[in-house]
Enzyme design. Structure first.
Site, PDB file in Angstrom:
ATOM      1  N   GLU A 167       0.786  -1.117   0.071  1.00 58.91           N
ATOM      2  CA  GLU A 167      -0.063   0.018  -0.038  1.00 58.91           C
ATOM      3  C   GLU A 167       0.783   1.147   0.071  1.00 58.91           C
ATOM      4  O   GLU A 167       0.584   2.139   0.887  1.00 58.91           O
ATOM      5  CB  GLU A 167      -0.943  -0.055   1.260  1.00 58.91           C
ATOM      6  N   GLU A 376      -5.245  -8.621   0.402  1.00 55.83           N
ATOM      7  CA  GLU A 376      -6.050  -8.281   1.637  1.00 55.83           C
ATOM      8  C   GLU A 376      -7.503  -7.981   1.322  1.00 55.83           C
ATOM      9  O   GLU A 376      -7.891  -7.601   0.117  1.00 55.83           O
ATOM     10  CB  GLU A 376      -5.494  -6.882   2.269  1.00 55.83           C
TER      11      GLU A 376
END
Ligand code: GCO
Length: 478
Positions: A167, A376
């Site tokens: 991320e 995720e």
């Protein structure tokens, strides 16, 4: 119509990150990370929660892996704490740190669980922040590559899946624009500069992986929240184009194509925010093409036109778990976030949108033609431990069930999906929201007054996923 089955080698997995689970923050020679220090500043996290103990996975990893094996997990994604390996980010290696992950990998393999290793999940060694301001210096490209190469050399015989940066869009935007992650800077110019350097570091590590001839696959994990326009009003469609370029293509185009979207370059130039991008930078970016796109998917966002005198970035997130406390935000002249009337929200105001996962998978497949590893996806909730040790998390089961079906639909649409890692296996520290926001299949008692602190309890969702894995997804449509 009949849906395609999940591939037989589909990686049914679950995920975590070092700072969120390990604890042992200063044990066995580990150096401090920027997060170890940031959480000490009053007001940065919910009730000053921190990862000093986390869920003590560092000392209980065997118990945790045994639970994974019981569930039947095929893959476990975890991250390596850079400062456990290099306490000061570079130079001297801490052998005990290297051994910890080696033992964890062996333990997983012993139970036929495929390790998926994240090289960087936000816990930058503090020493590199102090010495040259971390991601703001090009020096980090070399240090990050040296660290990654050591991991490839040490674990490459056993690890087949690597996630380079986790991320990047989140740690860069929170760290340098919103100021809610370390180093708590609020300066868009510095943000875009740090982001470019992170892109170079990411490409450099992927290039090193190729040149080293290691077997296996590598890619970044991107937090992709696909955007929807509020409606067909042309101004709202333009707002949607703006947010798509700014929040998605600006990162994923660089990963996949080694170039920035030209609309964004022009935009940054107009705002005086364009970082220095050299010819050799562009050449390096082109050499950093990943094997897959890692997708962290939680929600979608809906946007509408925002006039030049409209709302700006609020930077205010909802840390409390009180619905409706997130503030309006946007970028004047470009877009603003609006409510999607068709979607429910979690207690932390994240939209719940399983079809958005299908949309995300298809957008990645269509634009980048890359396989996708879902690294995720999951639901943060307040869970309740019953006196008999059970946890009835039906909301999480429903959430995951719908998202799994959306994956199956995307596979049937033609997307190549390598695997699915739920977030998370055990409950863990939410960076800013403390221990009350839970994601796991396994409940961890974090009540400091309890004699059973840190004890693990299997939630209902644990057994639900066990069946999904066991049947390779067939139980989803039963
Ligand atoms: C939280 C977040 C995280 C992230 C993860 C990102 O509540 O802190 O949900 O757990 O999802 O670390 O990679």
């Amino acid at each position: 119509p009949q849906l395609d089955s999940f591939p037989t080698d589909f990686l049914w997995g679950s995920a975590s990150a070092a700072y969120q689970v390990e604890g042992a923050w200063d044990a066995d020679g580990k150096g401090p990370s920027v997060w170890d220090n940031f959480v000490k500043i009053p007001g940065t996290t919910f009730k000053s929660s921190n990862g000093q103990v986390a869920v003590d996975h560092y000392h209980r990893y065997q118990e945790d892996v045994a639970l994974m094996a019981e569930q039947g997990l095929k893959a476990y994604r975890f991250s390596i704490a850079w400062s456990r390996i290099f306490p000061t980010g570079k130079g001297e290696i801490n052998q005990v740190g290297l051994e910890f992950y080696s033992n964890l990998i062996d333990e997983l393999l012993k139970h036929d669980i495929e390790p998926i290793v994240t090289i960087y999940h936000w816990d930058l060694p503090q020493a590199l922040q102090d010495e040259y301001q971390g991601w703001e210096s090009r020096q980090i490209i070399e240090d990050f590559t040296t660290y990654a190469k050591l991991l490839f050399d040490t674990y490459g015989d056993r690890v087949k899946y690597w996630v380079s940066l986790n991320e990047q869009n989140v740690f860069i935007m929170h760290g340098y624009m919103m100021g809610t992650h370390p180093p708590a800077v609020r300066d868009p110019k510095r943000m875009y500069a740090a982001n470019h350097i992170a892109n170079l570091a990411n490409a450099s590590v992927i290039k090193a992986f190729r040149e080293g001839g290691y077997s296996g696959k590598i890619g970044p994990s991107f937090a992709f929240a696909p955007a929807y326009p509020l409606d067909c009003r042309p101004e709202n469609i333009l707002a949607y184009e703006n947010i798509s370029d700014m929040s998605a293509h600006f990162w994923m185009d660089v990963y996949a194509f080694g170039r920035y979207p030209r609309i964004m370059l022009k935009n940054l130039e107009k705002m005086g925010l364009l970082p220095e991008i050299t010819e050799s930078d562009l050449a390096l970016l082109k050499e950093g093409k990943p094997d897959f796109m890692g997708l962290n998917y939680y929600q979608t966002m809906t946007v509408a036109n925002n006039p030049l005198d409209g709302v700006g970035m609020s930077g205010e997130a909802n840390y409390t778990g009180e619905k409706g406390s997130t503030q309006e935000s946007g970028m004047p002249g470009l877009f603003k976030m609006v409510e999607n009337p068709y979607l429910e929200r979690t207690n932390w105001d994240w939209t719940i949108d399983h079809q958005g996962l299908r949309v995300a998978l298809r957008r990645i497949a269509s634009r980048y033609d890359l396989p996708v590893l879902i690294t995720e996806n999951g639901l943060g909730e307040f869970d309740t431990l019953e006196t008999d040790g059970t946890v009835h998390d039906q909301g999480r089961i429903d959430y995951l069930q719908h998202h799994c079906l959306a994956i199956q639909e995307a596979i049937s649409d033609g997307v190549e999906v390598m695997g699915y890692c739920t977030w998370s296996f055990t409950d863990l520290l939410s960076w800013l929201n403390g221990y009350q926001k839970r994601y796991g299949f396994v409940y961890v008692d974090r009540d400091e007054t309890s004699e059973k602190e840190l004890t693990r309890y299997k939630k209902d969702s644990f057994y639900w996923y066990q069946e999904v894995i066991n049947s390779n997804g067939q139980s989803l449509t039963k």
